[in-house]
Write a protein that holds these residues in place. Sequence first.
Motif, PDB file in Angstrom:
ATOM      1  N   ALA A 150      -0.972 -10.949   4.394  1.00  0.00           N
ATOM      2  CA  ALA A 150      -1.819 -10.410   3.337  1.00  0.00           C
ATOM      3  C   ALA A 150      -1.943  -8.886   3.379  1.00  0.00           C
ATOM      4  O   ALA A 150      -2.221  -8.267   2.366  1.00  0.00           O
ATOM      5  CB  ALA A 150      -3.205 -11.033   3.437  1.00  0.00           C
ATOM      6  N   ASP A 151      -1.750  -8.273   4.522  1.00  0.00           N
ATOM      7  CA  ASP A 151      -1.964  -6.840   4.665  1.00  0.00           C
ATOM      8  C   ASP A 151      -0.700  -6.079   4.301  1.00  0.00           C
ATOM      9  O   ASP A 151       0.176  -5.883   5.137  1.00  0.00           O
ATOM     10  CB  ASP A 151      -2.387  -6.528   6.106  1.00  0.00           C
ATOM     11  N   HIS A 152      -0.601  -5.680   3.041  1.00  0.00           N
ATOM     12  CA  HIS A 152       0.559  -4.919   2.575  1.00  0.00           C
ATOM     13  C   HIS A 152       0.102  -3.986   1.455  1.00  0.00           C
ATOM     14  O   HIS A 152      -0.973  -4.179   0.874  1.00  0.00           O
ATOM     15  CB  HIS A 152       1.668  -5.861   2.096  1.00  0.00           C
ATOM     16  N   PRO A 153       0.908  -2.967   1.146  1.00  0.00           N
ATOM     17  CA  PRO A 153       0.475  -1.962   0.176  1.00  0.00           C
ATOM     18  C   PRO A 153       0.826  -2.273  -1.270  1.00  0.00           C
ATOM     19  O   PRO A 153       0.703  -1.398  -2.137  1.00  0.00           O
ATOM     20  CB  PRO A 153       1.239  -0.719   0.644  1.00  0.00           C
ATOM     21  N   LEU A 154       1.259  -3.471  -1.579  1.00  0.00           N
ATOM     22  CA  LEU A 154       1.750  -3.786  -2.917  1.00  0.00           C
ATOM     23  C   LEU A 154       0.621  -4.146  -3.874  1.00  0.00           C
ATOM     24  O   LEU A 154      -0.369  -4.766  -3.495  1.00  0.00           O
ATOM     25  CB  LEU A 154       2.742  -4.942  -2.851  1.00  0.00           C
ATOM     26  N   SER A 155       0.825  -3.771  -5.124  1.00  0.00           N
ATOM     27  CA  SER A 155      -0.104  -4.186  -6.177  1.00  0.00           C
ATOM     28  C   SER A 155       0.157  -5.637  -6.543  1.00  0.00           C
ATOM     29  O   SER A 155       1.173  -6.229  -6.149  1.00  0.00           O
ATOM     30  CB  SER A 155       0.089  -3.313  -7.418  1.00  0.00           C
ATOM     31  N   ASN A 156      -0.731  -6.222  -7.308  1.00  0.00           N
ATOM     32  CA  ASN A 156      -0.545  -7.616  -7.723  1.00  0.00           C
ATOM     33  C   ASN A 156       0.737  -7.790  -8.529  1.00  0.00           C
ATOM     34  O   ASN A 156       1.452  -8.783  -8.370  1.00  0.00           O
ATOM     35  CB  ASN A 156      -1.751  -8.089  -8.552  1.00  0.00           C
ATOM     36  N   ARG A 157       1.008  -6.825  -9.400  1.00  0.00           N
ATOM     37  CA  ARG A 157       2.233  -6.897 -10.193  1.00  0.00           C
ATOM     38  C   ARG A 157       3.472  -6.791  -9.313  1.00  0.00           C
ATOM     39  O   ARG A 157       4.461  -7.518  -9.508  1.00  0.00           O
ATOM     40  CB  ARG A 157       2.250  -5.790 -11.259  1.00  0.00           C
ATOM     41  N   GLU A 158       3.422  -5.920  -8.325  1.00  0.00           N
ATOM     42  CA  GLU A 158       4.564  -5.777  -7.418  1.00  0.00           C
ATOM     43  C   GLU A 158       4.776  -7.055  -6.612  1.00  0.00           C
ATOM     44  O   GLU A 158       5.917  -7.445  -6.349  1.00  0.00           O
ATOM     45  CB  GLU A 158       4.356  -4.575  -6.497  1.00  0.00           C
TER      46      GLU A 158
END
Length: 216
Positions: A150-158
């Motif tokens: 869960a710990d990542h820098p991506l947006s929901n769209r990404e």
Amino acid sequence: MTIRVLVADDQAMVRGGLRLILEDQPDIEVVAEAADGAEAVEAARRLRPDVSLVDVRMPRLDGIEVTCALAGPGVPDPLRVVVVTTFDLDEYVYGALRAGATGFVLKDCGPALLVEAVRAAHQGDALVSPSVTLRLLRHLTAQLPAAGGADHPLSNREVEVVRAVARGRTNQEIAAELFISLSTVKSHVAGIQAKLGLRNRVEIAAWAWENRITQS
């Protein structure tokens, strides 16, 4: 523009068959053959083909070592390598992925998919198809330890784009599925690679499977 290809396999009959398949295409030329990994590295560095098609199991240097030498982390001007493998060599597939391979082709994939993989690599893309890479990655990931995920820098769209890439969708299919433009998909893919430190779609797919975010 002609795509210049190096074919590396320790079996002469396999090399000959691959050459026949590739050179049957008007836009592909096999510029060299190599019978072992060390020969493949030397020829690739000397000739700098557009794509190197490398068997995963070869004498002297195996396909992973060849891939790492030509496209691995730290290589200043990496070449594009497509690894030829069989489904029961999963540990090699994972190693080649991490070494910088831009695609995987099963030995029994058929001429059309082989040509598709070479063209995709030449275009700077990677072959990630449900029938090849996705199946291998799913099998591999089942053997990996559970990741935090869960710990990542991506947006929901990404994240949606990552899931689509991991399922083997093309950019056009992602655009249609998410109701966005093709250029937006390409921008998302580039942003995902930058944020995660990944180099191609194969690595995006692997990251998705490793982090267990392939399902909604």
